[in-house]
Motif scaffolding. Structure first.
Motif, PDB file in Angstrom:
ATOM      1  N   LEU A 145      -1.302   0.117 112.129  1.00  0.00           N
ATOM      2  CA  LEU A 145      -0.014   0.572 112.658  1.00  0.00           C
ATOM      3  C   LEU A 145       0.306  -0.155 113.955  1.00  0.00           C
ATOM      4  CD1 LEU A 145      -0.892   2.798 110.619  1.00  0.00           C
ATOM      5  CD2 LEU A 145       0.221   4.453 112.115  1.00  0.00           C
ATOM      6  N   ALA A 146      -0.705  -0.313 114.828  1.00  0.00           N
ATOM      7  CA  ALA A 146      -0.481  -1.031 116.081  1.00  0.00           C
ATOM      8  C   ALA A 146      -0.141  -2.494 115.819  1.00  0.00           C
ATOM      9  CB  ALA A 146      -1.719  -0.921 116.968  1.00  0.00           C
ATOM     10  N   ARG A 147      -0.821  -3.116 114.840  1.00  0.00           N
ATOM     11  CA  ARG A 147      -0.524  -4.521 114.506  1.00  0.00           C
ATOM     12  C   ARG A 147       0.895  -4.663 113.983  1.00  0.00           C
ATOM     13  NH1 ARG A 147      -5.929  -4.560 112.569  1.00  0.00           N
ATOM     14  NH2 ARG A 147      -5.206  -4.137 110.449  1.00  0.00           N
ATOM     15  N   PHE A 148       1.321  -3.703 113.172  1.00  0.00           N
ATOM     16  CA  PHE A 148       2.681  -3.736 112.644  1.00  0.00           C
ATOM     17  C   PHE A 148       3.701  -3.742 113.778  1.00  0.00           C
ATOM     18  CE2 PHE A 148       6.380  -1.009 111.743  1.00  0.00           C
ATOM     19  CZ  PHE A 148       7.057  -1.834 110.857  1.00  0.00           C
ATOM     20  N   TRP A 149       3.523  -2.850 114.753  1.00  0.00           N
ATOM     21  CA  TRP A 149       4.486  -2.769 115.844  1.00  0.00           C
ATOM     22  C   TRP A 149       4.419  -3.973 116.775  1.00  0.00           C
ATOM     23  CZ3 TRP A 149       8.704  -0.256 115.698  1.00  0.00           C
ATOM     24  CH2 TRP A 149       8.796   0.930 114.974  1.00  0.00           C
ATOM     25  N   ARG A 150       3.239  -4.524 116.962  1.00  0.00           N
ATOM     26  CA  ARG A 150       3.145  -5.719 117.810  1.00  0.00           C
ATOM     27  C   ARG A 150       3.880  -6.891 117.175  1.00  0.00           C
ATOM     28  NH1 ARG A 150       0.092  -4.879 122.116  1.00  0.00           N
ATOM     29  NH2 ARG A 150      -1.515  -3.250 122.067  1.00  0.00           N
ATOM     30  N   ALA A 151       3.921  -6.931 115.845  1.00  0.00           N
ATOM     31  CA  ALA A 151       4.694  -7.978 115.167  1.00  0.00           C
ATOM     32  C   ALA A 151       6.188  -7.680 115.216  1.00  0.00           C
ATOM     33  CB  ALA A 151       4.232  -8.104 113.714  1.00  0.00           C
ATOM     34  N   TRP A 152       6.554  -6.414 115.319  1.00  0.00           N
ATOM     35  CA  TRP A 152       7.956  -6.014 115.327  1.00  0.00           C
ATOM     36  C   TRP A 152       8.581  -6.191 116.710  1.00  0.00           C
ATOM     37  CZ3 TRP A 152      11.676  -3.962 111.986  1.00  0.00           C
ATOM     38  CH2 TRP A 152      12.753  -3.308 112.580  1.00  0.00           C
ATOM     39  N   LEU A 153       7.811  -5.877 117.755  1.00  0.00           N
ATOM     40  CA  LEU A 153       8.333  -5.919 119.117  1.00  0.00           C
ATOM     41  C   LEU A 153       8.652  -7.342 119.547  1.00  0.00           C
ATOM     42  CD1 LEU A 153       5.902  -3.357 120.791  1.00  0.00           C
ATOM     43  CD2 LEU A 153       8.320  -2.993 120.257  1.00  0.00           C
ATOM     44  N   PHE A 165       5.232   1.748 124.514  1.00  0.00           N
ATOM     45  CA  PHE A 165       5.942   2.023 123.270  1.00  0.00           C
ATOM     46  C   PHE A 165       4.961   2.383 122.152  1.00  0.00           C
ATOM     47  CE2 PHE A 165       7.670   0.797 119.167  1.00  0.00           C
ATOM     48  CZ  PHE A 165       8.859   1.523 119.171  1.00  0.00           C
ATOM     49  N   LEU A 166       3.818   1.681 122.096  1.00  0.00           N
ATOM     50  CA  LEU A 166       2.849   1.956 121.043  1.00  0.00           C
ATOM     51  C   LEU A 166       2.336   3.389 121.128  1.00  0.00           C
ATOM     52  CD1 LEU A 166       0.774  -1.352 120.970  1.00  0.00           C
ATOM     53  CD2 LEU A 166       2.396  -0.534 119.269  1.00  0.00           C
ATOM     54  N   GLU A 167       2.209   3.936 122.326  1.00  0.00           N
ATOM     55  CA  GLU A 167       1.767   5.320 122.460  1.00  0.00           C
ATOM     56  C   GLU A 167       2.724   6.286 121.773  1.00  0.00           C
ATOM     57  OE1 GLU A 167       1.026   6.407 126.473  1.00  0.00           O
ATOM     58  OE2 GLU A 167      -0.533   4.900 126.792  1.00  0.00           O
ATOM     59  N   CYS A 202      12.223  -8.887 108.549  1.00  0.00           N
ATOM     60  CA  CYS A 202      12.019  -7.471 108.811  1.00  0.00           C
ATOM     61  C   CYS A 202      12.211  -7.137 110.278  1.00  0.00           C
ATOM     62  CB  CYS A 202      10.606  -7.062 108.394  1.00  0.00           C
ATOM     63  SG  CYS A 202      10.320  -7.205 106.623  1.00  0.00           S
ATOM     64  N   GLN A 203      12.261  -8.121 111.132  1.00  0.00           N
ATOM     65  CA  GLN A 203      12.374  -7.889 112.565  1.00  0.00           C
ATOM     66  C   GLN A 203      13.816  -8.082 113.017  1.00  0.00           C
ATOM     67  OE1 GLN A 203      10.963 -10.927 115.346  1.00  0.00           O
ATOM     68  NE2 GLN A 203       9.619  -9.382 116.245  1.00  0.00           N
ATOM     69  N   PRO A 204      14.301  -7.206 113.938  1.00  0.00           N
ATOM     70  CA  PRO A 204      15.654  -7.425 114.453  1.00  0.00           C
ATOM     71  C   PRO A 204      15.812  -8.834 115.010  1.00  0.00           C
ATOM     72  CG  PRO A 204      14.825  -5.300 115.163  1.00  0.00           C
ATOM     73  CD  PRO A 204      13.674  -6.016 114.508  1.00  0.00           C
ATOM     74  N   GLU A 205      16.931  -9.450 114.702  1.00  0.00           N
ATOM     75  CA  GLU A 205      17.142 -10.845 115.093  1.00  0.00           C
ATOM     76  C   GLU A 205      17.076 -11.040 116.597  1.00  0.00           C
ATOM     77  OE1 GLU A 205      20.747 -14.103 114.815  1.00  0.00           O
ATOM     78  OE2 GLU A 205      20.533 -12.616 113.236  1.00  0.00           O
ATOM     79  N   ALA A 206      17.651 -10.109 117.353  1.00  0.00           N
ATOM     80  CA  ALA A 206      17.702 -10.289 118.797  1.00  0.00           C
ATOM     81  C   ALA A 206      16.341 -10.170 119.449  1.00  0.00           C
ATOM     82  CB  ALA A 206      18.669  -9.287 119.410  1.00  0.00           C
ATOM     83  N   HIS A 207      15.361  -9.588 118.775  1.00  0.00           N
ATOM     84  CA  HIS A 207      14.020  -9.528 119.343  1.00  0.00           C
ATOM     85  C   HIS A 207      13.484 -10.932 119.608  1.00  0.00           C
ATOM     86  CE1 HIS A 207      12.492  -5.245 118.147  1.00  0.00           C
ATOM     87  NE2 HIS A 207      13.518  -5.237 118.982  1.00  0.00           N
TER      88      HIS A 207
END
Length: 350
Positions: A145-153, A165-167, A202-207
Motif C-alpha cells: 500500500l505504501a509503495r502504491f502511494w509513493r508511485a502515485w504521489l 500523507f501515507l499515515e 493511473c497518476q494525475p497528470e499534474a503530479h
C-alpha cells in the motif's frame, strides 16, 4: 543448607528440591547458567546452597518462555548486583518478549478471522476468497500500500510531506479483525499490488509537473481540508460552501500561485473531474477500519468526494468583488498547472 557433611548436594537432590528434572539441571549446568561448586571423587556434580535459588530463578524465567541467551544476560546482571536497575536485562528481556508475543497473537487472530472468512463463505466465492487471503501474510504487511502511494504521489514530493500523507492513506490492519475486515484488507492488498494496467496513466497528470514545494503546500492544505470535511461527514451534513471548501480550494490555489476566484473554482472542478479516481481504494479502506455494525469513519477519499460535491454545488458564475474576476484564475507562467500543457489538471489526492 543441605544435610551433607560438606554443605553441598548432588544433582539429583537439587533437582528434587527445585521440582525440576535431572536432565534440565544438567542442561543449565552445561550451558553455564548453573555453576557447580565442586565434583565428587567419582566425578559427580556437587552444588552449593545458593544453587537452589538460582535454579528457581532460571526455571521462572524459562516458564515465561525467555530464550536461554536472555536468561544468561539476566543472570549475569544478577551476579553483578544490578538486577533491579531501571532498564536492566530482565526489564529489557520481558519487554522484548511482550512485543514478540503481541505480534504472534495478532498473527493468530488474523489467521483465525481468515479461516472463519473462508469457512463462512458461500461455496461459489470460497476459492476466490481463499486466493485473496492466501496472498496476505499474518500479520499482514502494509508495504504494498505504501509503495502504491509513493508511485502515485508527485515524484519530487518532500519526504516529511509524503510520510504525513501515507499515515492517512495507508490503514493499519486491526489487531483483532472480523472476517469482513480481513476480506477488505485482502482486496485492498490485491488492488495496491496491481492497481491498473495503464502505468503512468493511473497518476494525475499534474503530479508529474508539481515541484517539491508545490506538493508539500498542496498536501498540507488538503490534510487540513479533509479534517474539516470529516467533521461535516460525521455530522451528516450535505456538501456545501463553508470553511472546509474554502480550505480545499486554497490548498490548490496556494500550491499553484493563483488567486481563489469563482473562475478558478470552475476550472478546478473541471480539472478534478477529469483526474483518475480511487473510489474503490477508499471504500476498501473504510471496510478495513470499520468493525461490522459500527459507523464508518471518514477516509481521505470520502472527504475528497464530499469536497468535490461542495465545489460542484456552488452556483456563482458571476464576478465576486472580493475574489476578483474569473479571468484571474489563469495560472501564472511557470506554475504547475501551466506546465501541464493544454489538458491542465490539478492533482487529486484521492
Amino acid at each position: 543448607m543441605f544435610s551433607s557433611h560438606d554443605g553441598l548436594c548432588s544433582i539429583g537432590e537439587l533437582a528434587e528440591r527445585a521440582g525440576a528434572t535431572v536432565k534440565s539441571v544438567r542442561f543449565y549446568s552445561d550451558n553455564g547458567l548453573l555453576p557447580e561448586a565442586a565434583r565428587s571423587a567419582g566425578g559427580h556434580r556437587r552444588y552449593g546452597p545458593e544453587a537452589l535459588d538460582r535454579l528457581r530463578l532460571i526455571r521462572s524465567l524459562r516458564a515465561l518462555d525467555l530464550p536461554v541467551p536472555e536468561v544468561r544476560r539476566v543472570l549475569e546482571e544478577e551476579d553483578e548486583g544490578a538486577a533491579g536497575a531501571p532498564g536492566g536485562a530482565l526489564e529489557d528481556a520481558v519487554a522484548g518478549h511482550l512485543r514478540e508475543l503481541g505480534s504472534q497473537l495478532r498473527a493468530l487472530r488474523w489467521r483465525e478471522a481468515a479461516l472463519r472468512l473462508v469457512h463462512e463463505s458461500p461455496p461459489a466465492e470460497r476459492a476466490e476468497r481463499l486466493r485473496l487471503v492466501g496472498a496476505v501474510g499474518a500479520p499482514p504487511s502494509t508495504a504494498p500500500l505504501a509503495r502504491f502511494w509513493r508511485a502515485w504521489l508527485p515524484p519530487r514530493m518532500a519526504a516529511p510531506a509524503a510520510s504525513a500523507f501515507l499515515e492517512r492513506a495507508v490503514p493499519q490492519p486491526p489487531d483483532d479483525p472480523a472476517p469482513a475486515q480481513v476480506l477488505a484488507f485482502a482486496r485492498l492488498y490485491a488492488f495496491a499490488s496491481d492497481p491498473c494496467t495503464g502505468g503512468a496513466a493511473c497518476q494525475p497528470e499534474a503530479h508529474r509537473s508539481a515541484g517539491a514545494r508545490e506538493a508539500a503546500v498542496l498536501y498540507g492544505g488538503l490534510a487540513e481540508a479533509y479534517d474539516l470535511a470529516g467533521a461535516q461527514l460525521l455530522g451528516d451534513r450535505e456538501p456545501g460552501p463553508g470553511e472546509a471548501l474554502d480550505c480545499f480550494v486554497d490548498a490548490y490555489a496556494s500550491a499553484y500561485g493563483v488567486r481563489d476566484t469563482p473562475g478558478f473554482r470552475r476550472l478546478l472542478a473541471g480539472w478534478l473531474a477529469a483526474d483518475p479516481r480511487l473510489d474503490g481504494y477508499w471504500e476498501l479502506v473504510s471496510g478495513v477500519l470499520t468493525p461490522p455494525g459500527t459507523r464508518p469513519a471518514p477516509t481521505p477519499g470520502g472527504c475528497h468526494d464530499w469536497l468535490l460535491g461542495a465545489l460542484a454545488a456552488e452556483r456563482d458564475p458571476g464576478t465576486d468583488p472580493e475574489r476578483g474576476d474569473p479571468a484571474d484564475a489563469e495560472p501564472a507562467a511557470g506554475t504547475a498547472p501551466a506546465r501541464a500543457g493544454a489538458r491542465r489538471r490539478a492533482p487529486a489526492a484521492a
